[in-house]
Design an enzyme around this catalytic site. Structure first.
Site, short mmCIF file in Angstrom:
data_model
loop_
_atom_site.label_atom_id
_atom_site.label_comp_id
_atom_site.label_asym_id
_atom_site.label_seq_id
_atom_site.Cartn_x
_atom_site.Cartn_y
_atom_site.Cartn_z
CB CYS A 121 -4.98 -4.71 -15.83
SG CYS A 121 -5.98 -3.26 -15.50
CG HIS A 262 -1.72 -4.91 -13.22
ND1 HIS A 262 -1.47 -3.81 -14.02
CD2 HIS A 262 -2.97 -4.75 -12.73
CE1 HIS A 262 -2.52 -3.02 -14.01
NE2 HIS A 262 -3.45 -3.57 -13.24
CG ASN A 292 -4.27 -0.06 -12.73
OD1 ASN A 292 -3.77 -0.35 -13.82
ND2 ASN A 292 -5.21 -0.78 -12.16
N1 COA Z 1 -10.28 8.62 -0.17
C1 COA Z 1 -10.79 8.50 1.06
N2 COA Z 1 -11.66 7.53 1.37
C2 COA Z 1 -12.03 6.66 0.42
C3 COA Z 1 -11.53 6.76 -0.89
C4 COA Z 1 -10.63 7.79 -1.17
N3 COA Z 1 -10.08 7.96 -2.38
N4 COA Z 1 -12.06 5.76 -1.62
C5 COA Z 1 -12.87 5.07 -0.80
N5 COA Z 1 -12.85 5.61 0.43
C6 COA Z 1 -13.57 5.19 1.62
C7 COA Z 1 -14.78 4.37 1.32
O1 COA Z 1 -15.87 5.19 1.02
C8 COA Z 1 -14.96 3.61 2.62
O2 COA Z 1 -15.63 4.41 3.51
P1 COA Z 1 -16.75 3.81 4.50
O3 COA Z 1 -16.02 2.78 5.30
O4 COA Z 1 -17.18 5.00 5.25
O5 COA Z 1 -17.77 3.22 3.59
C9 COA Z 1 -13.54 3.40 3.12
O6 COA Z 1 -12.73 4.35 2.40
C10 COA Z 1 -13.00 2.03 2.92
O7 COA Z 1 -13.32 1.62 1.60
P2 COA Z 1 -12.86 0.24 1.06
O8 COA Z 1 -13.38 0.07 -0.33
O9 COA Z 1 -13.11 -0.84 2.05
O10 COA Z 1 -11.29 0.48 1.02
P3 COA Z 1 -10.20 -0.56 0.70
O11 COA Z 1 -9.24 -0.66 1.82
O12 COA Z 1 -10.78 -1.83 0.13
O13 COA Z 1 -9.43 0.15 -0.51
C11 COA Z 1 -9.31 0.10 -2.90
C12 COA Z 1 -10.14 0.50 -1.69
C13 COA Z 1 -10.05 0.54 -4.15
C14 COA Z 1 -7.97 0.79 -2.81
C15 COA Z 1 -9.10 -1.45 -2.86
O14 COA Z 1 -10.34 -2.09 -2.68
C16 COA Z 1 -8.48 -1.96 -4.11
O15 COA Z 1 -7.35 -1.66 -4.43
N6 COA Z 1 -9.20 -2.83 -4.85
C17 COA Z 1 -8.67 -3.35 -6.12
C18 COA Z 1 -8.84 -2.30 -7.17
C19 COA Z 1 -8.04 -2.56 -8.39
O16 COA Z 1 -6.88 -2.93 -8.33
N7 COA Z 1 -8.65 -2.28 -9.55
C20 COA Z 1 -8.00 -2.37 -10.79
C21 COA Z 1 -7.96 -3.76 -11.26
S1 COA Z 1 -6.91 -3.92 -12.64
#
Ligand code: COA
Length: 338
Positions: A121, A262, A292
Site C-alpha cells: 500500500c 492511504h 482499501n
Molecule cells: N465483523 C464482525 N466482527 C468482526 C469482524 C467483522 N468483519 N472482524 C473481526 N471481528 C471481531 C473479532 O473476531 C473480534 O472478536 P472477539 O473480540 O470476539 O475476538 C472483535 O471483532 C474485535 O476484533 P479486533 O481485531 O480487536 O477489532 P479491531 O477494532 O482491531 O478492528 C480491524 C479490526 C481489522 C478493522 C483493525 O484492526 C484494523 O483496521 N487494522 C489495520 C488493518 C489494515 O489497515 N490493513 C491494511 C494495511 S495496508
C-alpha cells in the site's frame, strides 16, 4: 527506451492524474450475506460502506490499462513519449511477467521501459519517488506511475477480518520533467520499511518459500493479517513519517493545503489527522466507497479530489501511506497539472 542522461534535468512535476474502478459495487449488506458481520461493525471500525470488485475475467493489468489510458488522456500525452511505466502492485496477474510491461504494450507506450514495484500500500508513493529520481537524474522525461490492485481475488471470502477491508481499483499519475534548471513540484520523500513485522500482513503460499506446488491449507493462499499489530504500526508510522518529512523540509503542517492518506481505515486516518493537528477541512477521504485499494488508493483519492474541486493547481499536497513489508511512505508535492 530511456533517454540518455542529459545532466541538465529540470525538476519533476506531478502533471496529470487518472483512475479506473470496476463496475461491480459490493456493499456491506452484500458481505453480511457472506460472512458473520454487520454493516454497523464495518462502518464503525473502518468507515467503509462499499467497495468495487473486478469481474471474473478482469486481472490487475486490465485495470491498469484503463487507468493508464485515463492519465494519458488527461495529460494529452502521446503514449510513444512515455519513457518508463511503473506499476506499484502486490496483486500482479502473474509472479512474472510484470503488469507494467503488459500495460505499456497495451497503451501503446512502445518506447517505455517497464517494471512493477512491490511496496504494497506504500507502493504509489515509492513509485513517485522512483519517477522523481528518474526524471531529475535526466534518465527519463515522462514516467507513468499506475497503482493497480485486484484484492478481491486474494482475500479469503470466508475470513470476516480481512474480506471486508479491501477493494479493487487502478489509478495513477504522470510525472514529467519541468524546464531545465527549474525546481520541481516534488519537495521531498520519507520512505521506510521494517521487515521484522513482515509476517503480520502476508500471503503465506504461492512464492518460493511455500510454493503452491507443495501441500497447503486453503486459507494459506489468501491474505493473512494481524489486524491489531498493523493498526498499531500504522498509527505510529503515519505520524512519525510526516513529522520527519516536514521537519526536514522546514514546512509547517499549516502550510499544507491537502492531506491525502492511504485509504485503509478512517480510524487510522483520523488518529493521524488529530496527532498532526491538520484541519479536517484539508483532508480528502473516499474509502467509504472503495475500501482499501492498496497501491491504487492514494492516486484514486487524488483523482477524485481533483474532480471534486478540492485539489487545485498550485496546491501543496501531503501524501502518506503504510502497508505490507511492513512499509511506510510520505511525500510533499506541489500539484502542477499541464
Ligand atoms: N465483523 C464482525 N466482527 C468482526 C469482524 C467483522 N468483519 N472482524 C473481526 N471481528 C471481531 C473479532 O473476531 C473480534 O472478536 P472477539 O473480540 O470476539 O475476538 C472483535 O471483532 C474485535 O476484533 P479486533 O481485531 O480487536 O477489532 P479491531 O477494532 O482491531 O478492528 C480491524 C479490526 C481489522 C478493522 C483493525 O484492526 C484494523 O483496521 N487494522 C489495520 C488493518 C489494515 O489497515 N490493513 C491494511 C494495511 S495496508
Amino acid at each position: 527506451m530511456i533517454a540518455a542522461r542529459n545532466g541538465r534535468a529540470g525538476g519533476a512535476r506531478l502533471a496529470a492524474l487518472g483512475a479506473y474502478v470496476p463496475e461491480r459495487v459490493v456493499t456491506n449488506a452484500d458481505l453480511e450475506r457472506q460472512v458473520d458481520t454487520t454493516d454497523e461493525w464495518i462502518v464503525t471500525r473502518t468507515g467503509i460502506r462499499e467497495r468495487r470488485y473486478a469481474s471474473a475475467d478482469q486481472a490487475t493489468s486490465d485495470l491498469a490499462v484503463l487507468a493508464a489510458g485515463d492519465v494519458l488522456r488527461n495529460s494529452r500525452m502521446d503514449p510513444a513519449d512515455v519513457d518508463v511505466v511503473i506499476v506499484p502492485t502486490c496483486t500482479p496477474d502473474h509472479l512474472f511477467p510484470s503488469v507494467a510491461a503488459m500495460t505499456a504494450h497495451r497503451v501503446g507506450a512502445v518506447n517505455a521501459a517497464a517494471f512493477d514495484l512491490q511496496a504494497a500500500c506504500s507502493g504509489f508513493i515509492y513509485g513517485l519517488a522512483q519517477a522523481t529520481a528518474l526524471v531529475e537524474s535526466g534518465i527519463a522525461r515522462n514516467v507513468l506511475v499506475v497503482g493497480a490492485e485486484v484484492f478481491s481475488k486474494i482475500v479469503d471470502m470466508e475470513d470476516r477480518s480481512t474480506c471486508i477491508l479491501f477493494g479493487d481499483a487502478a489509478a495513477g499519475a504522470l510525472v514529467t520533467a519541468g524546464e531545465p534548471e527549474c525546481p520541481g513540484g516534488f519537495l521531498g520523500f520519507e520512505l521506510g520499511a521494517d521487515g521484522s513485522q513482515a509476517m503480520d500482513l502476508c500471503i503465506p503460499v504461492g512464492g518460493t518459500r511455500r510454493p503452491a506446488s507443495q501441500p497447503f491449507a486453503r486459507e494459506e493462499a489468501f491474505v493473512q493479517m494481524n489486524g491489531r499489530e498493523v493498526y498499531k504500526f500504522a498509527t505510529r508510522v503515519m505520524e512519525e513519517s510526516v513529522v520527519r518529512l516536514l521537519d526536514r523540509l522546514e514546512v509547517g503542517i499549516g502550510d499544507v493545503d491537502l492531506l491525502v492518506a492511504h485509504q485503509a481505515n478512517l480510524r487510522i486516518i483520523d488518529h493521524a489527522v488529530k496527532r498532526l493537528g491538520i484541519d479536517g477541512s484539508r483532508v480528502f477521504n473516499n474509502l467509504e466507497r472503495y475500501g482499501n485499494t492498496s497501491a491504487a488508493s492514494i492516486p484514486l483519492a487524488l483523482t477524485e479530489a481533483r474532480d471534486a474541486g478540492v485539489l487545485n493547481p498550485g496546491a501543496l499536497v501531503l501524501l502518506v501511506g503504510f502497508g505490507a513489508g511492513l512499509t511506510w511512505a510520505s511525500c510533499l508535492v506541489r500539484y502542477e497539472p499541464e
